[in-house]
Design an enzyme around this catalytic site. Sequence first.
Site, PDB file in Angstrom:
ATOM      1  N   GLU A 184      18.082 -17.535  -7.292  1.00 33.09           N
ATOM      2  CA  GLU A 184      17.960 -16.381  -7.665  1.00 33.09           C
ATOM      3  C   GLU A 184      17.187 -16.183  -9.250  1.00 33.09           C
ATOM      4  O   GLU A 184      16.145 -15.807  -9.657  1.00 33.09           O
ATOM      5  CB  GLU A 184      18.339 -15.423  -7.546  1.00 33.09           C
ATOM      6  CG  GLU A 184      18.595 -14.058  -8.015  1.00 33.09           C
ATOM      7  CD  GLU A 184      17.174 -13.234  -7.299  1.00 33.09           C
ATOM      8  OE1 GLU A 184      16.732 -12.868  -6.111  1.00 33.09           O
ATOM      9  OE2 GLU A 184      16.762 -11.695  -7.871  1.00 33.09           O
TER      10      GLU A 184
ATOM     11  N   TRP B 225      -2.595  -2.903  -1.931  1.00 39.24           N
ATOM     12  CA  TRP B 225      -1.939  -4.440  -1.424  1.00 39.24           C
ATOM     13  C   TRP B 225      -3.115  -4.833  -0.417  1.00 39.24           C
ATOM     14  O   TRP B 225      -2.658  -4.633   0.811  1.00 39.24           O
ATOM     15  CB  TRP B 225      -0.992  -4.404  -1.223  1.00 39.24           C
ATOM     16  CG  TRP B 225      -0.635  -5.916  -1.485  1.00 39.24           C
ATOM     17  CD1 TRP B 225      -0.218  -6.523  -2.993  1.00 39.24           C
ATOM     18  CD2 TRP B 225      -0.284  -7.062  -0.672  1.00 39.24           C
ATOM     19  NE1 TRP B 225       0.360  -8.157  -3.162  1.00 39.24           N
ATOM     20  CE2 TRP B 225       0.761  -8.314  -1.564  1.00 39.24           C
ATOM     21  CE3 TRP B 225      -0.499  -7.041   0.514  1.00 39.24           C
ATOM     22  CZ2 TRP B 225       0.117  -9.200  -0.702  1.00 39.24           C
ATOM     23  CZ3 TRP B 225       0.016  -8.111   1.398  1.00 39.24           C
ATOM     24  CH2 TRP B 225      -0.264  -9.456   0.368  1.00 39.24           C
TER      25      TRP B 225
ATOM     26  N   ARG C  31       4.033  -0.746  -4.525  1.00 36.29           N
ATOM     27  CA  ARG C  31       3.657  -0.768  -3.101  1.00 36.29           C
ATOM     28  C   ARG C  31       2.373  -1.347  -3.218  1.00 36.29           C
ATOM     29  O   ARG C  31       2.101  -1.848  -2.287  1.00 36.29           O
ATOM     30  CB  ARG C  31       3.776   0.334  -2.385  1.00 36.29           C
ATOM     31  CG  ARG C  31       5.451   0.926  -2.082  1.00 36.29           C
ATOM     32  CD  ARG C  31       4.385   2.244  -0.747  1.00 36.29           C
ATOM     33  NE  ARG C  31       4.400   1.622   0.376  1.00 36.29           N
ATOM     34  CZ  ARG C  31       5.232   1.094   0.952  1.00 36.29           C
ATOM     35  NH1 ARG C  31       6.795   1.496   0.083  1.00 36.29           N
ATOM     36  NH2 ARG C  31       5.835   0.853   1.878  1.00 36.29           N
TER      37      ARG C  31
ATOM     38  N   GLU D 141       8.237 -14.740 -10.309  1.00 38.06           N
ATOM     39  CA  GLU D 141       7.379 -13.644 -10.391  1.00 38.06           C
ATOM     40  C   GLU D 141       6.603 -12.779 -11.292  1.00 38.06           C
ATOM     41  O   GLU D 141       6.164 -12.048 -11.189  1.00 38.06           O
ATOM     42  CB  GLU D 141       8.145 -12.864  -9.317  1.00 38.06           C
ATOM     43  CG  GLU D 141       9.440 -11.835  -9.131  1.00 38.06           C
ATOM     44  CD  GLU D 141       9.712 -10.975  -8.239  1.00 38.06           C
ATOM     45  OE1 GLU D 141       9.528 -10.914  -7.553  1.00 38.06           O
ATOM     46  OE2 GLU D 141      11.894 -11.118  -8.546  1.00 38.06           O
TER      47      GLU D 141
ATOM     48  N   LYS E 159       5.785  -4.331  -4.258  1.00 33.78           N
ATOM     49  CA  LYS E 159       7.681  -4.012  -3.558  1.00 33.78           C
ATOM     50  C   LYS E 159       7.649  -4.215  -2.009  1.00 33.78           C
ATOM     51  O   LYS E 159       9.098  -4.957  -1.975  1.00 33.78           O
ATOM     52  CB  LYS E 159       8.152  -2.575  -4.003  1.00 33.78           C
ATOM     53  CG  LYS E 159       9.223  -1.887  -4.510  1.00 33.78           C
ATOM     54  CD  LYS E 159       9.723  -2.816  -5.470  1.00 33.78           C
ATOM     55  CE  LYS E 159      11.555  -3.105  -5.277  1.00 33.78           C
ATOM     56  NZ  LYS E 159      12.132  -4.065  -5.963  1.00 33.78           N
TER      57      LYS E 159
ATOM     58  N   CYS F 172       0.790  -1.360  -0.281  1.00 34.48           N
ATOM     59  CA  CYS F 172       0.116  -0.026  -0.145  1.00 34.48           C
ATOM     60  C   CYS F 172       1.030   1.413   0.148  1.00 34.48           C
ATOM     61  O   CYS F 172       2.132   1.257   0.698  1.00 34.48           O
ATOM     62  CB  CYS F 172      -1.240  -0.187   1.175  1.00 34.48           C
ATOM     63  SG  CYS F 172      -2.234  -1.130   1.322  1.00 34.48           S
TER      64      CYS F 172
ATOM     65  N   LYS G 275      13.287 -14.407 -10.084  1.00 35.34           N
ATOM     66  CA  LYS G 275      13.198 -14.136 -10.999  1.00 35.34           C
ATOM     67  C   LYS G 275      12.208 -13.531 -12.200  1.00 35.34           C
ATOM     68  O   LYS G 275      11.157 -13.697 -12.611  1.00 35.34           O
ATOM     69  CB  LYS G 275      13.978 -13.233 -12.128  1.00 35.34           C
ATOM     70  CG  LYS G 275      15.568 -12.815 -10.791  1.00 35.34           C
ATOM     71  CD  LYS G 275      14.749 -10.891 -10.800  1.00 35.34           C
ATOM     72  CE  LYS G 275      13.237 -11.459  -9.277  1.00 35.34           C
ATOM     73  NZ  LYS G 275      14.702 -10.956  -8.548  1.00 35.34           N
TER      74      LYS G 275
ATOM     75  N   HIS H  91      18.846 -36.017  -6.648  1.00 34.31           N
ATOM     76  CA  HIS H  91      17.896 -36.450  -5.820  1.00 34.31           C
ATOM     77  C   HIS H  91      16.328 -36.248  -5.682  1.00 34.31           C
ATOM     78  O   HIS H  91      15.663 -36.284  -4.980  1.00 34.31           O
ATOM     79  CB  HIS H  91      18.885 -36.340  -4.517  1.00 34.31           C
ATOM     80  CG  HIS H  91      20.149 -36.652  -4.130  1.00 34.31           C
ATOM     81  ND1 HIS H  91      20.466 -37.906  -3.828  1.00 34.31           N
ATOM     82  CD2 HIS H  91      20.838 -35.952  -4.812  1.00 34.31           C
ATOM     83  CE1 HIS H  91      21.325 -37.770  -4.052  1.00 34.31           C
ATOM     84  NE2 HIS H  91      21.933 -36.598  -4.567  1.00 34.31           N
TER      85      HIS H  91
ATOM     86  N   ASN I 222      -1.903   2.539   5.721  1.00 34.68           N
ATOM     87  CA  ASN I 222      -0.866   1.092   5.867  1.00 34.68           C
ATOM     88  C   ASN I 222      -0.488   0.657   6.197  1.00 34.68           C
ATOM     89  O   ASN I 222       0.306   1.019   7.219  1.00 34.68           O
ATOM     90  CB  ASN I 222       0.912   1.343   4.270  1.00 34.68           C
ATOM     91  CG  ASN I 222       1.750   0.941   4.241  1.00 34.68           C
ATOM     92  OD1 ASN I 222       1.187   0.017   4.383  1.00 34.68           O
ATOM     93  ND2 ASN I 222       2.759   1.595   4.270  1.00 34.68           N
ATOM     94  N   GLY I 223      -0.700  -1.334   6.547  1.00 34.70           N
ATOM     95  CA  GLY I 223      -0.160  -1.734   7.556  1.00 34.70           C
ATOM     96  C   GLY I 223      -1.647  -2.166   8.216  1.00 34.70           C
ATOM     97  O   GLY I 223      -2.341  -1.857   7.363  1.00 34.70           O
TER      98      GLY I 223
HETATM   99  C1  F6R Z   1      11.879 -10.363  -5.382  1.00 32.71           C
HETATM  100  C2  F6R Z   1      11.449  -9.372  -4.331  1.00 32.71           C
HETATM  101  C3  F6R Z   1      11.885  -9.772  -3.296  1.00 32.71           C
HETATM  102  C4  F6R Z   1      12.322  -9.095  -2.010  1.00 32.71           C
HETATM  103  C5  F6R Z   1      11.847  -9.534  -0.922  1.00 32.71           C
HETATM  104  C6  F6R Z   1      12.494  -8.492   0.620  1.00 32.71           C
HETATM  105  O1  F6R Z   1      12.078  -9.197  -6.371  1.00 32.71           O
HETATM  106  O2  F6R Z   1      11.555  -8.631  -4.973  1.00 32.71           O
HETATM  107  O3  F6R Z   1      11.700 -10.831  -2.792  1.00 32.71           O
HETATM  108  O4  F6R Z   1      13.122  -9.350  -2.252  1.00 32.71           O
HETATM  109  O5  F6R Z   1      10.408  -8.948  -0.437  1.00 32.71           O
HETATM  110  O6  F6R Z   1      12.283  -7.123   0.437  1.00 32.71           O
HETATM  111  P1  F6R Z   1      13.472  -6.033   0.794  1.00 32.71           P
HETATM  112  O7  F6R Z   1      14.580  -6.653   0.216  1.00 32.71           O
HETATM  113  O8  F6R Z   1      12.534  -4.549   0.594  1.00 32.71           O
HETATM  114  O9  F6R Z   1      13.278  -6.956   2.759  1.00 32.71           O
END
Ligand code: F6R
Length: 615
Positions: free
Chosen positions: A488, A75, A27, A495, A610, A2, A492, A511, A101-102
Site C-alpha cells: 500500500e 476521464w 472522477r 500514484e 477516483k 467521469c 501511494k 530472490h 459516464n460509462g
Molecule cells: C489507490 C486507489 C485505488 C482504489 C481502487 C479501488 O489510492 O484509490 O487503487 O483503491 O480503484 O477503488 P474502490 O475501493 O472504490 O473499489
Amino acid sequence: MCGIVGYLGTKEAFPILIKGLHRLEYRGYDSAGVALVDKDGNLNVYKTKGKVANLEEYCKDKDISGTVGIAHTRWATHGEPSDKNAHPHYSQSKNIALIHNGIIENYLTLKTFLISKGYEFKSETDTEVLVQLIEYMMQEHKLGLYDAVYQALSQVTGAYAIGVIERNNPNVLITARIASPLIVGVGEGEFLLGSDASPIIEYTKNVIYPEDRQVIKIERGKEIEIRSLDNEKLIKPEIKQIQLSLDDIEKGGFDHFMLKEIFEQPKSLNLCMNGRLQREQKEIILRGIQDYGERFAKARRILITACGTSWHAGLIGKYLFETLCRIPVEVEVASEFRYRNPVIYSDDVLIAISQSGETADTLAAMELAKKQGAFIYGICNVVGSSVARLTDSGTYTHAGPEIGVASTKAFTTQVCVLAMTALALAKRMKTISEEDYHRIVGELCNIETKINKILDQTEKVKDISKIFTYARNFLYLGRGFNYPVAMEGALKLKEISYIHAEGYPAAEMKHGPIALIDEEMPIVVVAPHYKMYNKILSNVQEVKARKGRIIAIVTEGDVEIRKQADYVIEIPETEECLSPLLTVIPLQLLSYYIAIAKGRDVDQPRNLAKSVTVE
Ligand code: F6R
C-alpha cells in the site's frame, strides 16, 4: 470515471454546473464541458480539453445563460483527451446534447448503422453514437425526447449514466443509468443530477437513487417520471435524505483533500467503530455477524475480492480471518477473479471491498460469485452504492466522503471493519480465547489516540520526504500483517509522485529485488516489534550491507533496527493484527510530502480517476 451534473430549475444553471463539476473533478479531469438551452431557445455547448478551471477560463468572456443544463468532467476511454472528444456531444442537427459516464459496448455496430443512415461523427467517442441514435429515433419514429431516449437505450449494451437536453424543449431533462452512479436531487422548484451527492447537497437533501435500467423524465412543474427499461412500467419515485454536509466535501483549511483525509483518520475510525464497538465492555456488536455469523462459521472458504488499495485491505483481511477465525481465505484482484473461471462453492462467503462501491471489476466479480451461490458480504463506504445493493449483507465503513484520488481513510476504515468482523466471528466460533478477544478489542479502542500520536510526527516525516525527492525507485518491505502495508505504501508513492515503487515481502527481497539495491536506493522497511522482528532485522542488515538508504517504521523504543536505519519513524505499540492501522499512516504522509516536494498535483494525479467504473 467521469462526473456528470445536470440542473433544471429557476436559477441560472451555469454557476451551479461549474461548481458541481469542481466537486466531481476527482472522477476525471482530462476535459470538461457544459450545455445549456438559453433564453432565446439556443442549445449551446462549451467544452475544452483540460481541467474545469480551463473550461471556466474558456467561458469567462461568454454570455452564458439558461435555467436548464448538463455538464461533464471526463476521464478518457474512447478517444484521447481533446476538445472534440469532450462532452457534451451534440446530435447531428444540434438539437440534442448529451453527457455520459460509462461505456457503450456495442457502439461500433450502432455507429455503422447510423453512418449508413447518413449520420456524420465529429468525435472518436462511444457517447456521440448514443446522442445520434436518440436523434434518429426522434426523426425516424416521430418520438418525443423521453421516448426516443428510452428506445435508444433499449438498443444499447454497456454501462452508462446519462443526461440529455433538447433545444426545442427547455422544460425537460432526461437521465438514465445502468451500472454507473447517478443521484437525482429534488429541490423546491428545481432538480439536479450528479454522479454523487456533492453537486446536489448545497441545494437540497431530498434525493432519488435511480436503480439500474431506469429512464427518468424531469419536467418543470411536474412530478418526476421513471420507467423501467425492462417492462416500460412506471415506477413511483422514492425520495430519500442525503446524510452529508458541505463540510464533508470541502478541504477545511488543508492544502489538499488527501492531507485532510489523512488527518481525518482518527475521526473516521471513530465513526466506523461507533455503535459497533462497546468500549466499556470491550465487545464488538456487528449486525452482519449477528445475523449471518452462522453462514460465515460454516463457510468452506472466505474469498475476498477488490481492486487497488481495497485489495491491499483485503490481503490484511486474509491474515485477520485465518489468524483469528481459522477459516481459509483466498484474496484476489477482482479483474483477475472475474475472468479466470474461478471455482466457487455455494458454501463460500465472498467479501467484496470497495470505497466507492462502483468499481466495475469488483461488481462483476460479485455478480459471478452470486450466480454460483456464494454468500456475498460487502464492505464499502458509499451508502446506497452498487456494491451495497448487490450484497446479501455487509458493513459500511462510514469513513465519510473520500475525495483525494489516493485512498487513505478508506483503507484504514476497511481494515478496521475487517478486524471487527474477524474478531466478532472468532468470538462466535470460539477460535479466540475470551482474554485475547477482550485485549484486542480493548486495543481497538485506543487506535484513534495512537494515530494522533503518529500524526504529531508529521513535520519529521515532511523533513525526511524532502531528502528523497531525487529517487527514481523505492522498495517497500514488510512481513506478515505488514506485508500488504508495504504494498500500500508503494502504491501511494507511485500514484501521486510518479516514482516507481514496489512493495515486497521482506524475505523475498533475496530472490530478486536485492539486485536493485545500491547507495541511491531508498528502502522503506515496515518493522514493528512482533514475532518476526529478528527476521526483518536480518533483512534490514542485508540492505545495509549493500548501502541501501533505510527509512524504518518501528515500534516506540526500538533499539536494533534503529542502529541500521538512516531514518526512523516510531509508531506506538499495539496488537500485531491491528498494527496496519498505525504503520500505514507514516507511509501515507511520506508519499504525500514527497509528491508535494516534487510539485505534483496530489489530489488529481495524472491518468487517474477516483472511481473506476469501467473495466
Ligand atoms: C489507490 C486507489 C485505488 C482504489 C481502487 C479501488 O489510492 O484509490 O487503487 O483503491 O480503484 O477503488 P474502490 O475501493 O472504490 O473499489
